[in-house]
Design a protein around this motif. Structure first.
Motif, mmCIF file in Angstrom:
data_model
loop_
_atom_site.group_PDB
_atom_site.id
_atom_site.type_symbol
_atom_site.label_atom_id
_atom_site.label_comp_id
_atom_site.label_asym_id
_atom_site.label_seq_id
_atom_site.Cartn_x
_atom_site.Cartn_y
_atom_site.Cartn_z
ATOM 1 N N VAL A 179 42.967 14.542 90.967
ATOM 2 C CA VAL A 179 43.379 15.937 90.814
ATOM 3 C C VAL A 179 43.689 16.556 92.176
ATOM 4 O O VAL A 179 44.718 17.219 92.358
ATOM 5 C CB VAL A 179 42.278 16.728 90.073
ATOM 6 N N VAL A 180 42.803 16.327 93.132
ATOM 7 C CA VAL A 180 43.003 16.886 94.467
ATOM 8 C C VAL A 180 44.280 16.343 95.103
ATOM 9 O O VAL A 180 45.072 17.096 95.695
ATOM 10 C CB VAL A 180 41.777 16.590 95.350
ATOM 11 N N ASP A 181 44.517 15.040 94.954
ATOM 12 C CA ASP A 181 45.666 14.434 95.625
ATOM 13 C C ASP A 181 46.981 14.706 94.912
ATOM 14 O O ASP A 181 48.025 14.840 95.560
ATOM 15 C CB ASP A 181 45.436 12.932 95.792
ATOM 16 N N ASP A 182 46.968 14.791 93.577
ATOM 17 C CA ASP A 182 48.207 15.166 92.888
ATOM 18 C C ASP A 182 48.636 16.572 93.300
ATOM 19 O O ASP A 182 49.830 16.840 93.489
ATOM 20 C CB ASP A 182 48.019 15.083 91.367
ATOM 21 N N ALA A 183 47.666 17.467 93.457
ATOM 22 C CA ALA A 183 48.000 18.823 93.907
ATOM 23 C C ALA A 183 48.493 18.806 95.348
ATOM 24 O O ALA A 183 49.492 19.455 95.688
ATOM 25 C CB ALA A 183 46.774 19.727 93.772
ATOM 26 N N TYR A 184 47.822 18.066 96.215
ATOM 27 C CA TYR A 184 48.189 17.998 97.630
ATOM 28 C C TYR A 184 49.611 17.455 97.805
ATOM 29 O O TYR A 184 50.376 17.941 98.655
ATOM 30 C CB TYR A 184 47.186 17.111 98.361
ATOM 31 N N GLN A 185 49.969 16.463 96.992
ATOM 32 C CA GLN A 185 51.292 15.852 97.127
ATOM 33 C C GLN A 185 52.360 16.562 96.296
ATOM 34 O O GLN A 185 53.518 16.150 96.310
ATOM 35 C CB GLN A 185 51.218 14.377 96.740
ATOM 36 N N GLY A 186 51.992 17.598 95.584
ATOM 37 C CA GLY A 186 52.964 18.354 94.807
ATOM 38 C C GLY A 186 53.560 17.573 93.650
ATOM 39 O O GLY A 186 54.742 17.762 93.303
ATOM 40 N N ILE A 187 52.763 16.714 93.020
ATOM 41 C CA ILE A 187 53.266 15.883 91.927
ATOM 42 C C ILE A 187 53.620 16.761 90.730
ATOM 43 O O ILE A 187 52.802 17.565 90.268
ATOM 44 C CB ILE A 187 52.223 14.820 91.530
ATOM 45 N N THR A 188 54.834 16.599 90.209
ATOM 46 C CA THR A 188 55.273 17.395 89.066
ATOM 47 C C THR A 188 55.140 16.649 87.746
ATOM 48 O O THR A 188 55.085 17.282 86.684
ATOM 49 C CB THR A 188 56.740 17.829 89.235
ATOM 50 N N GLU A 189 55.115 15.319 87.794
ATOM 51 C CA GLU A 189 54.892 14.527 86.577
ATOM 52 C C GLU A 189 54.094 13.285 86.941
ATOM 53 O O GLU A 189 54.449 12.563 87.873
ATOM 54 C CB GLU A 189 56.204 14.115 85.910
#
Length: 297
Positions: A179-189
């Motif tokens: 969760v932390v890393d998807d947010a940090y990397q701006g993952i959209t899908e």
């Protein structure tokens, strides 16, 4: 007027517990195809936060194999072992909001409760050893629409219980780190295997608790072995051959619904991938079978 959607950003996030096998190649290709078809960015993240399960040299081997298959990330690889400060901050936020608590319960302690932790701890605090940290799973249903699997819902308290975000050994759990890393990397899908479909409600709840965006989700069907079980590095599934990538690449693209005659014509990975991007259609990908819970991931 609604704001425009952010540019597409997808990722492939393997754990270095062995060499890249066919099932992982499907996940890598699926995420890469979605990013390329959207004209977006494709990233690779090495989820190396579980040292006891990691195989020395596996991460470098995975990256070399991806390159041999023509799957090069658009930005530098992110390594989770370097992200501990970010996970510390996330756990601190959960604690400040009384959403996480120290727990000394062992698996044996929880066995009589179906293996799940609900409310009060079974074991008493023990100052002689470090605790795990769990989040308080609310009695609520978290639902979302998966791009391939359709509608999916989970009652967090009943089906996940108070789940671990940092283990007794001090290692952060997958649920929090992702969760932390998807947010940090701006993952959209998030595109990944259907074995992680039942983890998604927990991650959506954590996203809300931490105040970060929730990406879209697409869970791909799993490649199964002759025994009907999913292919897994821990089960010694045969790794794909980076020295001869075309056979596995054709097979993985066929698994994702690309027509076999079209795949046979391409003579190199770059040509095959260019053809695949032009012809990839999510409507041709088989719907995944809903998974049995793998709550320990």
């Amino acid at each position: 007027m609604s704001s425009p959607s952010p540019p597409y950003r997808g990722r492939f996030a393997p754990s270095p517990t062995g060499r890249l096998h066919f099932g992982s190649l499907i996940a890598a290709l699926g995420s890469w195809l979605r990013a390329r078809a959207a004209g977006g960015t494709w990233l690779v993240r090495i989820e190396d936060i579980d040292p006891p399960r990691e195989v020395p040299g596996a991460a470098d081997d995975i990256l070399a194999t991806l390159a041999a298959f023509g799957l090069d990330p658009d930005e530098p690889v992110l390594w989770q072992h370097a992200r501990t400060d970010a996970y510390d901050a996330a756990l601190a936020s959960l604690r400040e909001n009384d959403l996480a608590f120290a727990c000394w319960c062992s698996r044996a302690d929880l066995a009589a409760h179906g293996g799940l932790h609900h409310g009060a701890c079974v074991a008493a605090p023990d100052a002689s050893r470090a605790p795990a940290w769990r989040v308080r799973a609310p009695a609520q249903v978290v639902a979302f629409r998966d791009a391939l699997a359709g509608d999916y819902a989970q009652h967090l308290a009943n089906e996940a219980g108070d789940f671990v975000v940092r283990r007794v050994e001090g290692f952060y759990a997958y649920q929090l780190a992702v969760v932390v890393d998807d947010a940090y990397q701006g993952i959209t899908e998030v595109v990944r295997g259907a074995d992680l479909l039942d983890s998604t409600p927990r991650q959506i709840w954590l996203q809300r608790a931490l105040g970060v965006p929730t990406p879209a989700y697409l869970h791909l069907p799993l490649a199964l072995g002759p025994d009907g079980r999913k292919l897994s590095k821990t089960d010694s599934a045969r790794p794909v051959d980076g020295d001869d990538p075309l056979p596995a690449l054709r097979a993985a693209l066929a698994f994702l619904g690309l027509p076999a005659p079209l795949l046979a014509a391409a003579s190199s990975p770059p040509r095959l991938l260019r053809t695949a991007v032009d012809r990839f259609d999510l409507a041709n990908v088989p719907r995944p079978v809903l998974p049995v819970s793998e709550s320990g991931r």
